[in-house]
Design an enzyme around this catalytic site. Sequence first.
Site, short mmCIF file in Angstrom:
data_model
loop_
_atom_site.label_atom_id
_atom_site.label_comp_id
_atom_site.label_asym_id
_atom_site.label_seq_id
_atom_site.Cartn_x
_atom_site.Cartn_y
_atom_site.Cartn_z
N HIS A 257 0.88 -1.19 0.00
CA HIS A 257 0.00 0.00 0.00
C HIS A 257 0.90 1.23 0.00
O HIS A 257 1.42 1.64 1.04
CB HIS A 257 -0.92 -0.02 1.21
N ASP A 288 -1.57 -0.91 -4.08
CA ASP A 288 -2.22 0.26 -4.68
C ASP A 288 -1.30 1.45 -4.41
O ASP A 288 -0.46 1.40 -3.53
CB ASP A 288 -3.66 0.48 -4.19
#
Length: 388
Positions: A257, A288
Amino acid sequence: MKASRLAAAAMLATAITLPAALPSAASPSDRPEPPGLAKQDTLRWSTPKDFRIGTAVAGGGHHTSQPYPAPFFNDQQYREVLGSEFSSVSAENQMKWEFIHPERNRYRFAEMDAIVEFAQKHGQVVRGHTLLWHSQNPEWLEEGDFSDQELRTILKDHIMTVVGRYAGQIQQWDVANEIFDSEGNLRTEENIWIRELGPGIVADAFRWAHQADPEAKLFFNDYGVEANNAKSDAYYELIKDYLAKGVPVHGFAVQGHLSIRYGFPAGMEANLQRFDDLGLETAVTEIDVRMDLPNGAEPTAAQLEKQASYYQRALDACLGVEDCNSFTIWGFVDKYSWVPVFFEGQGAATVMWNDYTRKPAYYALQESLVKATPGGEHRWEHHPAYRH
Ligand code: G3I
């Protein structure tokens, strides 16, 4: 992303030679859709042999408070992209305790069953997430008044039941999730299992999962461990100890992340490599890359370029390590991402716009996948349904 790089990615993608059709021997139900012309330009058909490109399947968690119907069941375009672009799927929330085991004597399997069925129909493997975690546990568990022996039995029963139900259908399990804090200390207070039963319970969770599904690869999974740091060091030492004791641990996964607000994690490939050198598989399981978008701002070209480079560098790090065989993005379309719900003023963290058109980050991933298969050794060529 520079125009030249985009053009190069597009050229590489179209350079793949495809078979006219698959042989008719396999029945439609036991093979993925044939790699026809429409497939040449997707991520899954660009991957090297034995490499899985995955995504989280939206459901549960933050989705339940959003003004849209459950994406996996209601958004047809979502399902089509999910099936055509990815060769691995992870349950975003649907296997977490609060979701799958909402009452002590009741399990809720319907949604996970549907995901596994979807995966089989589309020739995808499944990552299981997760069995022992400090978060998203049901109230009956966190607030219950159980003896140590009862708690131990509750965990064992849960693992045997959930892992057992999907035995043979889950490629990798995140058995233990986020057990260390950023200093590399065990989360002894937050994690109910470690707090009440001591650190040895983590090894037991791996043993029980292995008993329930001897085929599944069993992983530790965490965020903030992409680089060599106190937290990844803690995993390195723990895993060495487990391996010496014969605890069935098979993999170490970095979630990924990331935010372009910060630098790209230094030495990611070398960090994955040191776990590979222990004989483990490694994986990127939840990547992400978010960006600051104050007051509803649109991403700039520079932000998108930087985001694309982070996705690409993470994928290249994984592709550079022999047994890093699985790279999963945590959702593929911005409208269903957890990021803006969780981080105010941040977003655009996935590889597709809300209408499923592709961002520079998508092309960057595709470019790296294609480049990693110089001789055209793509996954689909090795699928049993395909014969030269
Ligand atoms: O529990 C509260 C509840 O009390 C409250 O009423 C409700 C109001 O909206 O919120 C509930 O919490 C939500 C939680 O899911 C419960 O299911 C959070 O707001 C919501 O943000 C949360 O989202 C999930 C999150 O895990 C929980 O940690 C996301 O959907 C999911 O994408 C995310 O996934 C995690 C991975 O599993 C592990 N690694 C990090 C990754 C991102 O956080």
